[in-house]
Each structure stands twice: as C-alpha cells, then as structure tokens.
Design an enzyme around this catalytic site. Structure first.
Site, PDB file in Angstrom:
ATOM      1  N   LYS A   1      -1.147  22.978 -13.684  1.00  0.00           N
ATOM      2  CA  LYS A   1      -2.539  22.528 -13.691  1.00  0.00           C
ATOM      3  C   LYS A   1      -3.469  23.729 -13.810  1.00  0.00           C
ATOM      4  O   LYS A   1      -3.595  24.523 -12.893  1.00  0.00           O
ATOM      5  CB  LYS A   1      -2.891  21.760 -12.417  1.00  0.00           C
ATOM      6  CG  LYS A   1      -4.237  21.045 -12.577  1.00  0.00           C
ATOM      7  CD  LYS A   1      -4.891  20.671 -11.283  1.00  0.00           C
ATOM      8  CE  LYS A   1      -5.655  21.790 -10.658  1.00  0.00           C
ATOM      9  NZ  LYS A   1      -6.811  22.264 -11.449  1.00  0.00           N
TER      10      LYS A   1
ATOM     11  N   THR B   1      -7.806  31.705  -0.665  1.00  0.00           N
ATOM     12  CA  THR B   1      -7.011  31.653   0.562  1.00  0.00           C
ATOM     13  C   THR B   1      -7.190  30.306   1.259  1.00  0.00           C
ATOM     14  O   THR B   1      -6.254  29.746   1.820  1.00  0.00           O
ATOM     15  CB  THR B   1      -7.410  32.823   1.489  1.00  0.00           C
ATOM     16  OG1 THR B   1      -7.071  34.048   0.815  1.00  0.00           O
ATOM     17  CG2 THR B   1      -6.683  32.785   2.806  1.00  0.00           C
TER      18      THR B   1
ATOM     19  N   VAL C   1      -7.715  27.294  -0.079  1.00  0.00           N
ATOM     20  CA  VAL C   1      -6.871  26.255  -0.683  1.00  0.00           C
ATOM     21  C   VAL C   1      -5.390  26.582  -0.446  1.00  0.00           C
ATOM     22  O   VAL C   1      -4.580  25.677  -0.210  1.00  0.00           O
ATOM     23  CB  VAL C   1      -7.191  26.074  -2.191  1.00  0.00           C
ATOM     24  CG1 VAL C   1      -6.205  25.121  -2.839  1.00  0.00           C
ATOM     25  CG2 VAL C   1      -8.612  25.556  -2.365  1.00  0.00           C
TER      26      VAL C   1
ATOM     27  N   GLU D   1      -0.459  33.294  -4.158  1.00  0.00           N
ATOM     28  CA  GLU D   1      -1.152  34.535  -4.528  1.00  0.00           C
ATOM     29  C   GLU D   1      -2.623  34.270  -4.255  1.00  0.00           C
ATOM     30  O   GLU D   1      -3.265  33.520  -4.983  1.00  0.00           O
ATOM     31  CB  GLU D   1      -0.968  34.838  -6.022  1.00  0.00           C
ATOM     32  CG  GLU D   1       0.471  34.978  -6.461  1.00  0.00           C
ATOM     33  CD  GLU D   1       1.082  36.303  -6.056  1.00  0.00           C
ATOM     34  OE1 GLU D   1       0.341  37.186  -5.590  1.00  0.00           O
ATOM     35  OE2 GLU D   1       2.304  36.434  -6.202  1.00  0.00           O
TER      36      GLU D   1
ATOM     37  N   CYS E   1      -8.641  38.984  -8.258  1.00  0.00           N
ATOM     38  CA  CYS E   1      -8.198  38.890  -6.858  1.00  0.00           C
ATOM     39  C   CYS E   1      -7.944  40.277  -6.268  1.00  0.00           C
ATOM     40  O   CYS E   1      -8.131  40.487  -5.090  1.00  0.00           O
ATOM     41  CB  CYS E   1      -6.969  38.004  -6.745  1.00  0.00           C
ATOM     42  SG  CYS E   1      -5.680  38.436  -7.892  1.00  0.00           S
TER      43      CYS E   1
ATOM     44  N   GLU F   1     -14.455  37.972   0.534  1.00  0.00           N
ATOM     45  CA  GLU F   1     -14.200  38.139  -0.900  1.00  0.00           C
ATOM     46  C   GLU F   1     -15.403  37.572  -1.664  1.00  0.00           C
ATOM     47  O   GLU F   1     -15.721  36.391  -1.550  1.00  0.00           O
ATOM     48  CB  GLU F   1     -12.931  37.381  -1.290  1.00  0.00           C
ATOM     49  CG  GLU F   1     -12.577  37.576  -2.742  1.00  0.00           C
ATOM     50  CD  GLU F   1     -11.290  36.865  -3.143  1.00  0.00           C
ATOM     51  OE1 GLU F   1     -11.111  35.703  -2.763  1.00  0.00           O
ATOM     52  OE2 GLU F   1     -10.483  37.481  -3.854  1.00  0.00           O
TER      53      GLU F   1
HETATM   54  P1  NAI Z   1      -9.802  27.380  -5.787  1.00  0.00           P
HETATM   55  O1  NAI Z   1      -8.799  28.027  -4.941  1.00  0.00           O
HETATM   56  O2  NAI Z   1     -10.481  26.159  -5.283  1.00  0.00           O
HETATM   57  O3  NAI Z   1      -9.152  26.977  -7.202  1.00  0.00           O
HETATM   58  C1  NAI Z   1      -7.957  27.476  -7.706  1.00  0.00           C
HETATM   59  C2  NAI Z   1      -7.129  26.325  -8.266  1.00  0.00           C
HETATM   60  O4  NAI Z   1      -6.732  25.449  -7.223  1.00  0.00           O
HETATM   61  C3  NAI Z   1      -7.852  25.450  -9.267  1.00  0.00           C
HETATM   62  O5  NAI Z   1      -6.944  25.079 -10.275  1.00  0.00           O
HETATM   63  C4  NAI Z   1      -8.250  24.236  -8.437  1.00  0.00           C
HETATM   64  O6  NAI Z   1      -8.422  23.071  -9.206  1.00  0.00           O
HETATM   65  C5  NAI Z   1      -7.066  24.100  -7.528  1.00  0.00           C
HETATM   66  N1  NAI Z   1      -7.326  23.395  -6.279  1.00  0.00           N
HETATM   67  C6  NAI Z   1      -8.492  23.288  -5.589  1.00  0.00           C
HETATM   68  N2  NAI Z   1      -8.302  22.572  -4.467  1.00  0.00           N
HETATM   69  C7  NAI Z   1      -7.007  22.226  -4.436  1.00  0.00           C
HETATM   70  C8  NAI Z   1      -6.196  21.497  -3.510  1.00  0.00           C
HETATM   71  N3  NAI Z   1      -6.694  20.999  -2.398  1.00  0.00           N
HETATM   72  N4  NAI Z   1      -4.895  21.341  -3.786  1.00  0.00           N
HETATM   73  C9  NAI Z   1      -4.364  21.869  -4.893  1.00  0.00           C
HETATM   74  N5  NAI Z   1      -5.070  22.552  -5.804  1.00  0.00           N
HETATM   75  C10 NAI Z   1      -6.380  22.746  -5.577  1.00  0.00           C
HETATM   76  O7  NAI Z   1     -10.878  28.437  -6.185  1.00  0.00           O
HETATM   77  P2  NAI Z   1     -12.388  28.160  -6.659  1.00  0.00           P
HETATM   78  O8  NAI Z   1     -13.027  27.088  -5.853  1.00  0.00           O
HETATM   79  O9  NAI Z   1     -12.362  27.971  -8.101  1.00  0.00           O
HETATM   80  O10 NAI Z   1     -13.086  29.525  -6.261  1.00  0.00           O
HETATM   81  C11 NAI Z   1     -13.614  29.727  -4.965  1.00  0.00           C
HETATM   82  C12 NAI Z   1     -13.355  31.116  -4.478  1.00  0.00           C
HETATM   83  O11 NAI Z   1     -11.941  31.304  -4.386  1.00  0.00           O
HETATM   84  C13 NAI Z   1     -13.799  32.233  -5.380  1.00  0.00           C
HETATM   85  O12 NAI Z   1     -15.131  32.565  -5.213  1.00  0.00           O
HETATM   86  C14 NAI Z   1     -12.898  33.342  -4.983  1.00  0.00           C
HETATM   87  O13 NAI Z   1     -13.390  33.980  -3.835  1.00  0.00           O
HETATM   88  C15 NAI Z   1     -11.614  32.637  -4.658  1.00  0.00           C
HETATM   89  N6  NAI Z   1     -10.663  32.680  -5.774  1.00  0.00           N
HETATM   90  C16 NAI Z   1      -9.672  33.591  -5.720  1.00  0.00           C
HETATM   91  C17 NAI Z   1      -8.770  33.687  -6.743  1.00  0.00           C
HETATM   92  C18 NAI Z   1      -7.683  34.690  -6.703  1.00  0.00           C
HETATM   93  O14 NAI Z   1      -7.002  34.902  -7.692  1.00  0.00           O
HETATM   94  N7  NAI Z   1      -7.452  35.330  -5.590  1.00  0.00           N
HETATM   95  C19 NAI Z   1      -8.869  32.880  -7.946  1.00  0.00           C
HETATM   96  C20 NAI Z   1      -9.929  31.906  -7.897  1.00  0.00           C
HETATM   97  C21 NAI Z   1     -10.781  31.839  -6.843  1.00  0.00           C
END
Ligand code: NAI
Length: 794
Positions: A192, A246, A248, A266, A300, A398
């Site tokens: 996804k 972190t 999620v 990750e 990240c 972050e």
């Molecule tokens: P997110 O963690 O919500 O999204 C990442 C992925 O997880 C997306 O594909 C999303 O659809 C999916 N997702 C969301 N909720 C879920 C759930 N309950 N169960 C399974 N999958 C789920 O990140 P978001 O909201 O896009 O960004 C928010 C913050 O997260 C950012 O500002 C940043 O600080 C952090 N982030 C960190 C990342 C990293 O690589 N460390 C990447 C993206 C976001």
C-alpha cells in the site's frame, strides 16, 4: 523574464523537464486508477476514489481507488494463490525476474523520475540522480540474493504473503526496498503506497507485468490509513513491513500483537549531525545541505540536529547562513533548483506550527531573505534555528521539513550525550578529519547508521534501520534478507497445549515447610538477595512432592534487576575474547557439577536419570557453542559503489528480559541466556515457573565463573506478576518470551511503550535439544547491526 533579461541579470533561468510522456500515461488512466490485483486493474469494491495532487502546483494529477477490507481480501487472496508457484520457481528463476525488473526501471527511468517529481513535489534532479538509480540497484542486488538463496539460506523458508505499507517521502525507493527482498526470497506482496504519492507504485506494477512478473506476485492497493489498517488486520498476511511515523508504527505493533505476524518497523528520527573543531568546515556545510535540505528535509534519517563544537560554532553558523542564502526553491520539474515542494498542505501546516512552537519557546528562527518561494504550491524555506535548549520541542520532535535545530558542545563526551538525548535512534553524521576520533564516537551513538564525513548515503548492500523508537528490522544487505525468511525447522513445530493455571508454581501451603532447609534467593547485581515481598513459593515436582522453595519476586525486584543490568554496561563493552572466556568458564564449571545437576534435574522435573543427563550434557554443549560464537559473530565490511567502505558492526541490543519455558528447564534457560550474554547483552531472566530451581542452582555456577555483577540477573516468582513488569519497563530493550502463546501476545502488546524488540514462540513446542534451537536465529536476536559508512580520500 526574457532570455536577454536573464543574460543581463545573470539570474538562473528555469530549466524545465518535459512531462509529456507522463501526462500521456496519466491520460490513459483518465477515468481513475483501480487497484492492481492479480495482474489486473480492479475497481475498488466500494467504488470510492480520491484525487492525487501535485504539491508544486496544487493541480489534480489523477484519481485513485480508496481500498477497503473487501479489496484487501482480494489482494491477499491473489498473493496467496501466486505464492506456491513463485516459491517453486526457485532462486535462479526468480533472480531472472528481478534482473528484468532492474532493467525495466532503467529503461523507463525518465518516466519514473518525472512522475515521482510531479507526484511528490521533490526536485527532478533528486528523482533522476538518486531515487531511480537506487531503485534499479536494489532490484539488481536482490536478484543476486535470489540466485544465492539455495546455497546461502538453505535452512530458511519464505514467510508467505507480505503486507507492506510505505510513506510518501521516497515513494518508489521505499517500494523497491520493500518489494525486492520480499519477492527475491519467494514471498508475494500486497503493497500500500501512501495516499499522497501512489502513482509511481501503479506505474511500477503496470510495467512489471509487462516485464513478465507473474500475476499476483505484486499487488498494489491504494488508499489511506484505513486501507493500511485493514491490511494489517488481515489474517492471511504473514508479515507486515512498515515505514512511516512512530505513532502509526506503535498502532501496528499493538494491532499485530499475538497474531503470529512478523513485523519490521522503519520509523522516525531526529538524527544528529556532529561537527568537531577539526572538521573540514566547508565540506561539513555541504554535508548539512544534503542532510536537511535534501528532499526538503522530509527524510526519516535527516540530519535535523546540528551539534557543533564550541570553538568553531560561530564560524560554522556564519558559513552555513551564507550557503543557505544561495539555495534555490522552485518547481519540482525545474532542473536548476535545490529544493522543491512540501508533499501536502497538511505537512506544510505541521512544519509551520512546530516552528511557531519553537519561536514561542525562545528559539531564534532564521530564514535567508534571498530565497524566494514560488507563489503557488506548498513551499517552505530553508530554516536554521538557534538558541535551542536540548529539551525543547524543536530539539526533540521530528519536524520532517527543511528545519535545522543547532546546538553546541564542548567535549566529545558532551557530543555523545547530546546526540543520544532523543527517543529515536536512526542515523548520525560525524564530521572530523581525525578518523580515530570519528571511529571512537560512532560505536557510542545509539543509532543504526553512522556516516563519517558524509550523510544520507544509501545502498542495497548496506543495511538500514533504527535503534530505539526508530523501529526494528533492517532493509538492505544480508541482514535485510533474513527479515523475509523464517527458520525452516520452526515452521513445522506443533503448538503446545495450553497449560492449566495450577500446574506449576504452587504457593507455599505451610504444612511441609519444615522439611526445607534452604530457600533459593533471587540473583540480582551479582548477589543473592531476598525478595522484596518477604514471601517464598513452594516448588513441587510434577508428582506433587515438595522439592524446595524460591523467592516470590515482585515488580520491585524486577525494577532492581533491570537497574542492576543497566548498570552493568561494562559487559557490553568487554572484548568478545573476554566474553568467550567467561562462557567457557561457565561451561566448564557446569560440567564439573554435571552429576549433581543431573540428580537434581531428574528429581525436580520428574524425569528419568538418563533424560536428565542428556539435558545437562546438552546445556554444557550449548554453553561451549556460544563461547565459540562470542568472538565469531562479528559483522561484515560492505563495498557499496563509492570509494569507501561500510562497516556492519554487530552491537548488543542492551538489556534483554528473558522468560523461559517449562520444558527442559535447564537447557532452555541456557539456550536463551547464553546467546544473549555471548554477544554482550545484560539479561534479566524469569526462569521456568514450574522448575525454577535449576536456574537458581545455576547462579552458583555463575558466581564461580567471572560473570560480572549485573550481567545476569534471575528473578523467580509468579510469571503473571513479573512478566508484565518486565515488558513495561522502559529500560529494557528487548523481551524474549518462550512458553505460552498468551505470554507471547502480552509481550508483543506491552512492548509498544519504548518499541522494544520482541522474540516470542507463539506457543510453539520448541525442541530444545534440536540443532535448530541454537545458533543464527538466536544470535541475530541478540544483536543489532550498526552500519558505519567511511568514504575515503579528500
Ligand atoms: P503515516 O505514518 O501516517 O503514513 C505512512 C503510511 O502509513 C501511509 O501509507 C499511511 O496511509 C499508512 N497508515 C496510516 N495510518 C495507518 C494505520 N493505522 N495502519 C496502517 N497504515 C497506516 O505518516 P504521515 O501521516 O503521512 O506523516 C506524519 C508524520 O509522520 C510526518 O510529519 C513525519 O514526522 C512522520 N513520517 C515519517 C516517515 C519516516 O520515514 N520516518 C515517513 C512519513 C511520515
């Protein structure tokens, strides 16, 4: 401006990349993209679509499907159906497909690069020169692992169906990191992509099918977090691999607890960028540009905390500001820009609000006046924050944007303390012209990747992943391959029948107490101590005969044991040679008392002498094996495609809590404790509840074997009281739980607090005598790998 005006002003003119081929591809799917399931486009079950927006302009690029549980069902079924044939194809057969995918990416590299830049908003220069070449490299590298699977991983089997959830910051690269190892090793995938950036995944699926990838091996399901949650919950998924926030990551850990699904996470980071006073400051300034303004800081492992040694701080900040003023922000398809758009207005608002919080907390915010932002789209300027207190929001949270928080330090010790002053542990950069200094600091940083005089380097051969709340598991390299395999022997193990609550660990009934002359105490910090409760527990044989008493430990005893283990950091720093010697002593000292242990074991466990002797012999053998491993499980030197090396160092996880099963009470205890100790971990052990006296006898062996105080701690008592206390303790880095399925669930569920690593048996009946109960699966769990990149030359 006209061309003539650009010439006279010497301003940069725009250098736009053509996007016609991408527009044509999008137009072909004008009515909306379905999910890609079983090799075909499939309309969403509920008929719901959502818009995908180009962050640089705000225009709508496409409409994609919002997946729900019915779509997840279809995708998992397609993956499940395809998996046996894909596995049966064999490593070399699958390798051909991965080579074909690598070449497919190369053939369509510009299409991918332009689409990625449009969809994510990042500069085309980055997608063209970094993301897409790394994607091709990843498939190529993992084609090689498929080729070698049968010889290199002969005792390991694929997991089955893998659910993969990726974020929006490197949509295609994260897809490659996830898919390549999974399918190379014989798994099938449901992936996804993030809701902001699903398009390159859809293009990839379409072109992969054209390149001959069998139907169902790769399925793409689009949608938001609800779709991700439905995938996580599906019973037919054998593993979830997640990259994202972190928060999620925690939800997914809780949701999968006890399901038997493997999990790798990750997650976020707040990585330090450490500049020593002997660094090449100009290079370090360029390093900062790559660390925090690459991909607008939406990385990240972004070097978001600048730590500069006091003597050069003013000079460095001055140089940095000068450099920041030359950065150019513009449209993602403009080839001459340094930074482009933030992925979405929601993220932009989040960055703005965090920076305002910093301002309110007294930080000084600096943005170069010279940097102009485009009028349309989501943009944020390069930002430097000074006057940052280590505990302030901008030093801890972050931000995931182009915002650098700067602090200073005096001594290397202070640099290490500041660098580690975070709940995260993903990456770090060290800048110093003294290699000895850099390599002295690197092992002291609690993080999974360290770049020396470099930053944000990635390669398929070099593992990537975090310590602490940055998650667990590795992507890339041999270590990443293991994340998609399971020990073959374990997959055939039967489940044990649940034990009755009254079968073990009877509480003292008072009547027989006079027959016991000695009560085994707890073993904490190298000393035998009485339990805090002041109570003891009677221990009975399976036939009901009273054989002794043990201390009835409680939460306070667990806390004391964890504190003792924490304080025994010297064991983790001891040389592998030194640890090997201690394990040899343990083995020899147990061997010297083998007859006594055999007698006691036969009586307490109610087994015949011959079986007891076999168990004692096996325990001695196991100690010798791990003594042998202690100085041999020692990492690797990778050769990524640059002038330099990456050292994959094996480091101990830290403090490991171990709950032992009832079967083979001595052998299982040794089989779990020895690998943890051999690799430098300190342990807090809850021995078998039914037969704890073998463990308490063992501490007498420990006392004569030079095991330093606090390295091994043993707490006896009621498992239902002790185990939750151990798992919830934030100073425990990992918990291993063997014995009961419900305890596996408890351990996984309660591990979310500090995202500790877990290693559990889900109630499988492990044969502790078997060769599969020793070696690599255990050594891997006792280790975390830190990759230290060291480029050579000037
Ligand atoms: P997110 O963690 O919500 O999204 C990442 C992925 O997880 C997306 O594909 C999303 O659809 C999916 N997702 C969301 N909720 C879920 C759930 N309950 N169960 C399974 N999958 C789920 O990140 P978001 O909201 O896009 O960004 C928010 C913050 O997260 C950012 O500002 C940043 O600080 C952090 N982030 C960190 C990342 C990293 O690589 N460390 C990447 C993206 C976001």
């Amino acid at each position: 401006m006209s061309v003539a005006e650009y010439f006279s002003s010497m301003e940069y003119g725009p250098a736009p990349e053509a996007d016609q081929p991408v527009r044509e591809w999008l137009a072909r799917h004008g009515e909306g993209f379905g999910h890609f399931i079983g090799g075909a486009w499939r309309a969403p079950a509920a008929g719901t679509f959502f818009d995908v927006i180009a962050p640089a302009t705000g225009e709508t690029l496409a409409r994609v499907a919002q997946g729900d549980a019915a779509d997840v069902e279809a995708a998992v079924a397609a993956a499940r159906a395809a998996q046996p044939a894909w596995h049966a194809l064999g490593g070399p057969g699958r390798a051909r497909h991965l080579y074909a995918l690598a070449r497919m990416v190369q053939r369509h590299s510009r299409l991918f690069a332009v689409l990625e830049a449009l969809d994510n908003g990042k500069p085309i220069r980055e997608t063209r020169d970094i993301d897409v070449p790394l994607v091709a490299r990843h498939f190529l590298h993992h084609a090689g692992w498929a080729q070698l699977q049968e010889s290199e991983f002969s005792e390991w089997a694929p997991l089955g169906v893998i659910g993969q959830i990726v974020p929006w910051n490197f949509p295609l690269l994260m897809l490659a990191w996830k898919i390549a190892p999974a399918i190379a090793l014989g798994n099938c995938v449901v992936l996804k992509p993030a809701e902001y950036t699903p398009l390159t995944a859809l293009l990839f699926a379409e072109l992969a099918q054209r390149a001959g990838l069998p139907d169902g091996v790769l399925n793409i399901l689009t949608g938001d977090g609800r779709t991700g949650a439905a995938l996580v919950d599906h019973r037919g998924v054998d593993k979830i691999a997640f990259t994202g926030s972190t928060e999620v990551g925690r939800q997914i850990r809780a949701a999968t607890a006890g399901s038997g699904k493997s999990l790798t996470l990750e997650l976020g980071g707040k990585s330090p960028f450490i500049v020593f006073d002997d660094a090449d400051l100009d290079s370090a300034v360029e390093g900062v540009v790559d660390a925090i303004w690459f991909n607008q800081g939406q990385v990240c492992c972004a070097g978001s905390r600048l730590l500069v040694q006091e003597g050069v701080e003013a000079q460095f900040i001055e140089k940095l500001k000068r450099r920041m003023a030359t950065l150019r922000v513009g449209h993602s398809l403009d080839k001459g820009i340094d930074m482009a758009a933030i992925v979405d207005p929601v993220q932009l608002a989040r960055i703005e609000s965090l920076v305002e919080t910093g301002r309110a907390e007294g930080c000084t915010i600096w943005q170069p006046r010279e940097v102009a932002l485009p009028e349309r789209g989501s943009f944020y300027p390069p930002t430097l924050v000074t006057d940052v207190a280590p505990a302030s929001t901008l030093a801890q949270e972050e931000i995931f944007g182009p915002v650098l928080a700067a602090m200073s330090f005096r001594t290397p010790e202070e640099a290490v303390a500041l660098a580690n002053n975070t709940r995260y542990g993903l990456a770090a950069s060290i800048w110093s012209e003294t290699i000895g200094r850099a390599l002295d600091i690197a092992p002291r940083l609690a993080c999974g990747v360290v770049w020396v005089n470099a930053t944000n380097l990635f390669d398929a051969a070099v593992g990537f992943g975090g310590y602490r709340e940055s998650g667990y598991g590795r992507e890339g390299g041999r270590e990443g391959v293991y994340e998609y395999l399971k020990p073959q022997a374990w997959s055939k193990l039967p489940l044990r029948t649940p034990r009755r609550a009254d079968e073990a660990g009877h509480v003292d009934d008072g009547s027989r107490i006079e027959r016991i002359d000695r009560t085994a105490k707890l073993f904490i910090g190298g000393k035998q101590v009485r339990p805090d409760s002041g109570y003891s527990r009677a221990v009975l044989t399976p036939g009901g005969e009273l054989v002794g008493e043990v201390g009835d430990g409680n939460r306070k005893d667990v806390r004391d044991a964890v504190a003792a283990a924490r304080a025994a950091g010297k064991w983790s720093q001891a040389s592998a040679h030194g640890r090997a010697q201690v394990l040899y002593y343990l083995a020899e000292n147990l061997a010297a008392r083998a007859d006594e242990f055999t007698r006691q074991l036969a009586r307490r466990a109610g087994v015949v002498a011959l079986d007891a002797q076999r168990e004692v012999d096996a325990a001695i053998g196991r100690l010798f094996s791990y003594a042998a491993w202690a100085d041999k499980f020692d990492g690797a030197v990778h050769a990524p495609p640059l002038r330099g090396v990456a050292l994959a160092m094996h480091e101990p996880v830290g403090v490991i809590g171990i709950a032992c099963p009832d079967e083979a009470p001595l052998l299982a205890f040794v089989s779990l404790v020895a690998p943890a100790l051999a690799l430098g971990n300190r342990v807090v052990v809850l021995p078998s509840e039914a037969c704890p006296l073998m463990a308490t006898d063992f501490y007498q062996v420990v006392e004569t074997s030079d095991v330093p105080a606090g390295a091994l701690n043993i707490v006896t008592g009621s498992r239902s009281a002790l185990l939750p206390a151990l798992v919830k303790h934030d100073d425990v880095d990992a918990v291993w739980s063997f014995g009961r399925a419900d305890e596996s669930t408890l351990v996984e569920r309660e591990s979310v607090g500090n995202l500790k690593r877990t290693f559990v048996d889900y109630g499988r009946q492990i044969d502790w005598f078997d060769r599969s109960s020793e070696g690599l699966p255990f050594l891997r769990q006792a280790t975390q790998i830190k990759n230290i990149w060291i480029p050579y030359g000037d």
